[in-house]
Design a protein around this motif. Structure first.
Motif, PDB file in Angstrom:
ATOM      1  N   SER A  13       0.779  -1.247  -0.055  1.00  0.00           N
ATOM      2  CA  SER A  13      -0.010  -0.097  -0.076  1.00  0.00           C
ATOM      3  C   SER A  13       0.951   1.228   0.042  1.00  0.00           C
ATOM      4  O   SER A  13       0.169   2.166  -0.566  1.00  0.00           O
ATOM      5  CB  SER A  13      -0.992   0.110   1.258  1.00  0.00           C
ATOM      6  OG  SER A  13      -0.144  -0.250   2.440  1.00  0.00           O
ATOM      7  N   THR A  14       2.009   1.133   0.584  1.00  0.00           N
ATOM      8  CA  THR A  14       2.742   2.446   0.515  1.00  0.00           C
ATOM      9  C   THR A  14       4.374   2.077   0.482  1.00  0.00           C
ATOM     10  O   THR A  14       4.551   0.893   0.547  1.00  0.00           O
ATOM     11  CB  THR A  14       2.692   3.130   1.982  1.00  0.00           C
ATOM     12  OG1 THR A  14       3.085   2.334   3.099  1.00  0.00           O
ATOM     13  CG2 THR A  14       1.387   3.595   2.263  1.00  0.00           C
ATOM     14  N   TYR A 173       8.582  -3.260  -9.350  1.00  0.00           N
ATOM     15  CA  TYR A 173       8.220  -2.391  -9.865  1.00  0.00           C
ATOM     16  C   TYR A 173       7.013  -2.366 -10.766  1.00  0.00           C
ATOM     17  O   TYR A 173       6.157  -1.607 -10.752  1.00  0.00           O
ATOM     18  CB  TYR A 173       9.706  -1.652 -10.684  1.00  0.00           C
ATOM     19  CG  TYR A 173       8.964  -0.875 -12.046  1.00  0.00           C
ATOM     20  CD1 TYR A 173       8.440   0.344 -11.998  1.00  0.00           C
ATOM     21  CD2 TYR A 173       9.594  -1.478 -13.194  1.00  0.00           C
ATOM     22  CE1 TYR A 173       8.012   0.861 -13.124  1.00  0.00           C
ATOM     23  CE2 TYR A 173       9.189  -0.871 -14.405  1.00  0.00           C
ATOM     24  CZ  TYR A 173       8.444   0.273 -14.320  1.00  0.00           C
ATOM     25  OH  TYR A 173       8.502   0.957 -15.476  1.00  0.00           O
ATOM     26  N   TYR A 176       3.693  -3.116  -8.559  1.00  0.00           N
ATOM     27  CA  TYR A 176       3.347  -1.754  -7.838  1.00  0.00           C
ATOM     28  C   TYR A 176       2.636  -0.805  -8.797  1.00  0.00           C
ATOM     29  O   TYR A 176       1.841  -0.279  -8.657  1.00  0.00           O
ATOM     30  CB  TYR A 176       4.528  -1.184  -7.240  1.00  0.00           C
ATOM     31  CG  TYR A 176       4.633  -1.625  -5.660  1.00  0.00           C
ATOM     32  CD1 TYR A 176       4.753  -3.117  -5.371  1.00  0.00           C
ATOM     33  CD2 TYR A 176       4.809  -0.770  -4.572  1.00  0.00           C
ATOM     34  CE1 TYR A 176       4.942  -3.690  -4.231  1.00  0.00           C
ATOM     35  CE2 TYR A 176       5.275  -1.180  -3.263  1.00  0.00           C
ATOM     36  CZ  TYR A 176       5.320  -2.688  -3.264  1.00  0.00           C
ATOM     37  OH  TYR A 176       5.660  -2.984  -1.850  1.00  0.00           O
ATOM     38  N   GLU A 177       3.293  -1.040 -10.086  1.00  0.00           N
ATOM     39  CA  GLU A 177       2.864  -0.100 -11.240  1.00  0.00           C
ATOM     40  C   GLU A 177       1.317  -0.700 -11.537  1.00  0.00           C
ATOM     41  O   GLU A 177       0.493   0.358 -11.651  1.00  0.00           O
ATOM     42  CB  GLU A 177       3.641   0.001 -12.277  1.00  0.00           C
ATOM     43  CG  GLU A 177       3.272   0.728 -13.267  1.00  0.00           C
ATOM     44  CD  GLU A 177       4.392   1.265 -14.544  1.00  0.00           C
ATOM     45  OE1 GLU A 177       4.928   2.267 -14.623  1.00  0.00           O
ATOM     46  OE2 GLU A 177       4.696   0.053 -15.142  1.00  0.00           O
ATOM     47  N   ASP A 178       1.237  -1.841 -11.708  1.00  0.00           N
ATOM     48  CA  ASP A 178      -0.064  -2.623 -12.218  1.00  0.00           C
ATOM     49  C   ASP A 178      -1.116  -2.316 -11.179  1.00  0.00           C
ATOM     50  O   ASP A 178      -2.181  -2.003 -11.555  1.00  0.00           O
ATOM     51  CB  ASP A 178       0.203  -3.962 -12.207  1.00  0.00           C
ATOM     52  CG  ASP A 178       0.664  -4.345 -13.727  1.00  0.00           C
ATOM     53  OD1 ASP A 178       1.192  -3.313 -14.444  1.00  0.00           O
ATOM     54  OD2 ASP A 178       1.008  -5.507 -13.769  1.00  0.00           O
ATOM     55  N   GLU A 179      -0.497  -2.417  -9.927  1.00  0.00           N
ATOM     56  CA  GLU A 179      -1.970  -1.987  -8.642  1.00  0.00           C
ATOM     57  C   GLU A 179      -1.965  -0.691  -8.425  1.00  0.00           C
ATOM     58  O   GLU A 179      -2.510  -0.240  -7.298  1.00  0.00           O
ATOM     59  CB  GLU A 179      -1.161  -3.030  -7.527  1.00  0.00           C
ATOM     60  CG  GLU A 179      -1.107  -4.469  -7.763  1.00  0.00           C
ATOM     61  CD  GLU A 179      -2.535  -5.030  -8.275  1.00  0.00           C
ATOM     62  OE1 GLU A 179      -3.433  -4.499  -7.668  1.00  0.00           O
ATOM     63  OE2 GLU A 179      -2.598  -5.681  -9.265  1.00  0.00           O
ATOM     64  N   ASN A 180      -1.064   0.317  -8.918  1.00  0.00           N
ATOM     65  CA  ASN A 180      -1.206   1.812  -8.734  1.00  0.00           C
ATOM     66  C   ASN A 180      -0.822   1.912  -7.111  1.00  0.00           C
ATOM     67  O   ASN A 180      -1.391   2.898  -6.464  1.00  0.00           O
ATOM     68  CB  ASN A 180      -2.561   2.293  -9.088  1.00  0.00           C
ATOM     69  CG  ASN A 180      -3.169   2.097 -10.434  1.00  0.00           C
ATOM     70  OD1 ASN A 180      -2.304   2.707 -11.239  1.00  0.00           O
ATOM     71  ND2 ASN A 180      -4.104   1.773 -10.749  1.00  0.00           N
ATOM     72  N   LEU A 181       0.349   1.399  -6.865  1.00  0.00           N
ATOM     73  CA  LEU A 181       0.744   1.391  -5.453  1.00  0.00           C
ATOM     74  C   LEU A 181       2.175   2.340  -5.417  1.00  0.00           C
ATOM     75  O   LEU A 181       2.815   2.517  -6.504  1.00  0.00           O
ATOM     76  CB  LEU A 181       1.100  -0.079  -4.949  1.00  0.00           C
ATOM     77  CG  LEU A 181       0.039  -0.792  -4.885  1.00  0.00           C
ATOM     78  CD1 LEU A 181       0.622  -2.262  -4.413  1.00  0.00           C
ATOM     79  CD2 LEU A 181      -1.030  -0.508  -3.811  1.00  0.00           C
ATOM     80  N   LYS A 182       2.252   3.210  -4.481  1.00  0.00           N
ATOM     81  CA  LYS A 182       3.408   3.974  -4.196  1.00  0.00           C
ATOM     82  C   LYS A 182       4.698   3.356  -4.351  1.00  0.00           C
ATOM     83  O   LYS A 182       4.771   2.030  -3.442  1.00  0.00           O
ATOM     84  CB  LYS A 182       3.132   4.824  -2.944  1.00  0.00           C
ATOM     85  CG  LYS A 182       1.961   6.050  -2.983  1.00  0.00           C
ATOM     86  CD  LYS A 182       1.863   6.866  -2.022  1.00  0.00           C
ATOM     87  CE  LYS A 182       0.822   7.652  -1.949  1.00  0.00           C
ATOM     88  NZ  LYS A 182       0.447   8.436  -0.636  1.00  0.00           N
ATOM     89  N   ALA A 184       6.669   2.423  -6.929  1.00  0.00           N
ATOM     90  CA  ALA A 184       7.161   1.804  -8.018  1.00  0.00           C
ATOM     91  C   ALA A 184       8.212   2.398  -8.776  1.00  0.00           C
ATOM     92  O   ALA A 184       9.163   1.748  -9.224  1.00  0.00           O
ATOM     93  CB  ALA A 184       5.830   1.565  -9.112  1.00  0.00           C
ATOM     94  N   GLU A 185       8.250   3.777  -8.916  1.00  0.00           N
ATOM     95  CA  GLU A 185       9.301   4.501  -9.581  1.00  0.00           C
ATOM     96  C   GLU A 185      10.660   4.353  -8.710  1.00  0.00           C
ATOM     97  O   GLU A 185      11.711   4.272  -9.349  1.00  0.00           O
ATOM     98  CB  GLU A 185       9.098   5.896  -9.582  1.00  0.00           C
ATOM     99  CG  GLU A 185       9.929   6.638 -10.623  1.00  0.00           C
ATOM    100  CD  GLU A 185      10.104   6.215 -12.080  1.00  0.00           C
ATOM    101  OE1 GLU A 185      11.095   6.611 -12.655  1.00  0.00           O
ATOM    102  OE2 GLU A 185       9.028   5.491 -12.413  1.00  0.00           O
TER     103      GLU A 185
END
Length: 206
Positions: A13-14, A173, A176-182, A184-185
């Motif tokens: 989640s974060t 990465y 997290y990007e797929d799940e729109n979680l903070k 990833a970048e």
């Protein structure tokens, strides 16, 4: 992206891991035995990628033989579970797909239950479960595994090899990007910095 077609190549989640999760994560350990065998198991597993069913079955038998001799070899179990999942992917009949997917899940889950603090075992399941279609609802488990091993991958004194750390960060990465979680970048940048000239480094180039 090309690597989305495979489960492994070495296929939250974060950003801030909660304190309880972070405490558990830093207890993860890598045994010399698993480190020494990892290269062999990885080679067996890589032969399953985008392969025909006969080739995958040959590699599965290697893992099963190893486990028959060493029933407590949980790294072999984790890779075997992933090989079963690849066998499901390569199968054409849906009942066969389901059979091997269920075998893969059961085998990887058993490996985690027996060796919950081995980051390599969690790495295999995290990436394998990420690659399973979302409709099977394994993504939450994949994210949970990544949450535990990301700190190990980011740690300078990590017991994992550079390519293993990059694999974790690269697939984290993607997940997290797929799940729109903070985060990833951040994982993408960390992967690139570890080795910018490697396969994963090139895939995460800014």
């Amino acid at each position: 992206m090309k690597l989305r077609l495979s489960i492994l190549t070495i296929s939250v989640s974060t950003l801030i891991v909660p304190l309880s999760a972070a405490t558990e994560t830093h207890q993860l350990v890598s045994t010399p035995q698993s480190a020494n065998k990892n290269s062999t198991y990885l080679n067996w597993h890589n032969l399953c990628l985008n392969a025909d069913t006969d080739t995958i079955d040959t590699q599965i038998k290697k893992f099963e033989s190893q486990i028959a001799i060493h029933p407590n070899d949980n790294l072999a179990k984790a890779y075997l579970g992933s090989a079963y999942a690849l066998r499901a992917k390569s199968s054409t009949w849906w009942l066969t797909k389901l059979k091997y997917l269920n075998k893969g899940k059961a085998t990887m889950n058993a490996a985690i239950a027996a060796a919950p603090n081995d980051p390599r075992v969690r790495m295999v399941r995290a990436i394998a479960y990420y690659k399973v279609p979302k409709r099977f609802d394994l993504r939450p488990t994949s994210i949970s595994d990544f949450k535990q091993i990301i700190p190990v991958a980011l740690k300078n004194a990590s017991p994992l090899a550079i390519n293993e750390r990059q694999a974790i960060l690269y697939y984290a990465y993607l997940a997290y990007e797929d799940e729109n979680l903070k985060g990833a970048e951040t994982f993408k940048q960390a992967c690139y910095k570890l080795n910018s000239s490697s396969k994963y480094g090139k895939l995460t180039r800014p």
